[in-house]
Write a protein that holds these residues in place. Sequence first.
Motif, mmCIF file in Angstrom:
data_model
loop_
_atom_site.group_PDB
_atom_site.id
_atom_site.type_symbol
_atom_site.label_atom_id
_atom_site.label_comp_id
_atom_site.label_asym_id
_atom_site.label_seq_id
_atom_site.Cartn_x
_atom_site.Cartn_y
_atom_site.Cartn_z
ATOM 1 N N GLY A 64 83.170 7.069 -2.808
ATOM 2 C CA GLY A 64 83.945 6.670 -3.977
ATOM 3 C C GLY A 64 83.424 5.400 -4.596
ATOM 4 N N ARG A 65 83.095 4.413 -3.766
ATOM 5 C CA ARG A 65 82.569 3.153 -4.291
ATOM 6 C C ARG A 65 81.215 3.341 -4.953
ATOM 7 N N ALA A 66 80.388 4.225 -4.382
ATOM 8 C CA ALA A 66 79.085 4.486 -4.988
ATOM 9 C C ALA A 66 79.238 5.119 -6.369
ATOM 10 N N LEU A 67 80.158 6.089 -6.483
ATOM 11 C CA LEU A 67 80.400 6.721 -7.773
ATOM 12 C C LEU A 67 81.009 5.728 -8.764
ATOM 13 N N GLY A 68 81.926 4.899 -8.285
ATOM 14 C CA GLY A 68 82.534 3.893 -9.147
ATOM 15 C C GLY A 68 81.516 2.875 -9.641
ATOM 16 N N MET A 69 80.561 2.507 -8.779
ATOM 17 C CA MET A 69 79.534 1.558 -9.181
ATOM 18 C C MET A 69 78.653 2.146 -10.285
ATOM 19 N N THR A 70 78.338 3.442 -10.160
ATOM 20 C CA THR A 70 77.533 4.095 -11.194
ATOM 21 C C THR A 70 78.278 4.108 -12.526
ATOM 22 N N LEU A 71 79.549 4.493 -12.491
ATOM 23 C CA LEU A 71 80.350 4.485 -13.708
ATOM 24 C C LEU A 71 80.537 3.075 -14.248
ATOM 25 N N GLY A 72 80.649 2.100 -13.320
ATOM 26 C CA GLY A 72 80.783 0.707 -13.750
ATOM 27 C C GLY A 72 79.567 0.237 -14.519
ATOM 28 N N GLY A 73 78.389 0.672 -14.070
ATOM 29 C CA GLY A 73 77.178 0.328 -14.818
ATOM 30 C C GLY A 73 77.189 0.915 -16.208
ATOM 31 N N MET A 74 77.656 2.151 -16.321
ATOM 32 C CA MET A 74 77.728 2.790 -17.637
ATOM 33 C C MET A 74 78.724 2.082 -18.549
ATOM 34 N N SER A 75 79.901 1.774 -18.015
ATOM 35 C CA SER A 75 80.922 1.140 -18.849
ATOM 36 C C SER A 75 80.509 -0.270 -19.248
ATOM 37 N N THR A 76 79.912 -1.014 -18.310
ATOM 38 C CA THR A 76 79.457 -2.369 -18.632
ATOM 39 C C THR A 76 78.350 -2.314 -19.677
ATOM 40 N N GLY A 77 77.464 -1.327 -19.525
ATOM 41 C CA GLY A 77 76.406 -1.176 -20.522
ATOM 42 C C GLY A 77 76.963 -0.895 -21.904
ATOM 43 N N THR A 78 78.048 -0.107 -21.946
ATOM 44 C CA THR A 78 78.670 0.200 -23.237
ATOM 45 C C THR A 78 79.321 -1.044 -23.837
ATOM 46 N N VAL A 79 80.066 -1.769 -23.013
ATOM 47 C CA VAL A 79 80.799 -2.935 -23.506
ATOM 48 C C VAL A 79 79.845 -4.044 -23.940
ATOM 49 N N VAL A 80 78.812 -4.293 -23.134
ATOM 50 C CA VAL A 80 77.879 -5.378 -23.432
ATOM 51 C C VAL A 80 76.780 -4.923 -24.386
ATOM 52 N N GLY A 81 76.329 -3.683 -24.214
ATOM 53 C CA GLY A 81 75.167 -3.218 -24.959
ATOM 54 C C GLY A 81 75.399 -3.086 -26.449
ATOM 55 N N VAL A 82 76.560 -2.565 -26.838
ATOM 56 C CA VAL A 82 76.808 -2.353 -28.271
ATOM 57 C C VAL A 82 76.810 -3.668 -29.048
ATOM 58 N N PRO A 83 77.612 -4.672 -28.650
ATOM 59 C CA PRO A 83 77.560 -5.934 -29.413
ATOM 60 C C PRO A 83 76.208 -6.639 -29.306
ATOM 61 N N LEU A 84 75.562 -6.552 -28.122
ATOM 62 C CA LEU A 84 74.254 -7.183 -27.976
ATOM 63 C C LEU A 84 73.237 -6.540 -28.911
#
Length: 277
Positions: A16-36
């Motif tokens: 579960g933590r491994a899957l959550g970490m993968t999704l966390g990378g995607m969500s962080t990339g979305t939140v940070v990547g778009v404004p950047l």
Amino acid sequence: MAAAAAASLVPEQKRGRALGMTLGGMSTGTVVGVPLGLIIAEHLDWHATLWFITALGLIAMIGIVIWFPSFPVSAPPSLRQRVAMMTNGRVAAIVGITFMTSIASLGLYTYIATILDNLADITIVTPYLWAWGIGGVIGSFSIGTLIDRTGRPDLLMAGILAIMALAMFSLPLVLSFSILSFLPFILWGAMGWASQAPQQHELLRLQPDHGAAVVALNSSANYLGSAIGSTLGGMVMLAGLAPSRLPFAAGCLILVTILGQWRIVSSKESVDKREKT
């Protein structure tokens, strides 16, 4: 592929933590990547943004080649095996829940600007998008630990859907209450992103020999639901439904989805009881 690889690199109790970490990378990339990306384009041009993305991709590729460990993988399933996978009752039910959730959640997300303008004459949408995205980061990073601790991703999914429905129903009611108006967006984003890990976890348990294929099937249902949800939203507004009613419609669809998820929970509990006896 990333989700299947992450799950295969850790013991089952940490999946579960491994899957959550993968999704966390995607969500962080979305939140940070778009404004950047927008900042880079504003100060340079849009070509610079694409070159920046290219450079990040090259760095990631080099990192995978050098540091990513090798692990055994099964042969890709044949067409017959893929069809059998899709006709498996439990797999179809889980993927169907993902599909319905995406229609409601990502379909509604398409019309955030229209909804805010119609409900409260809000024309500056960026803070609400940030709230949704930050909620996504929180939800995707935290859900993995909850899956591993409870061992019941099906029950967690039911809770996720309940909170998502609450967020959608409350959205029109709290927009006039300044800081509170962001809370439904945070909850909605958190539950939307968190919903993927429990589904992936259950599918990997059901189809351990074809993890990448079954997770890909779930992702396909997620993106297809997004497209259909966006289309349905446009159609009902063309038919005369006010944008302010879209959160209520999406919330009702999530309630229907909760009923489907509860059937999955009940059937699993029945199977577990039979196996124990």
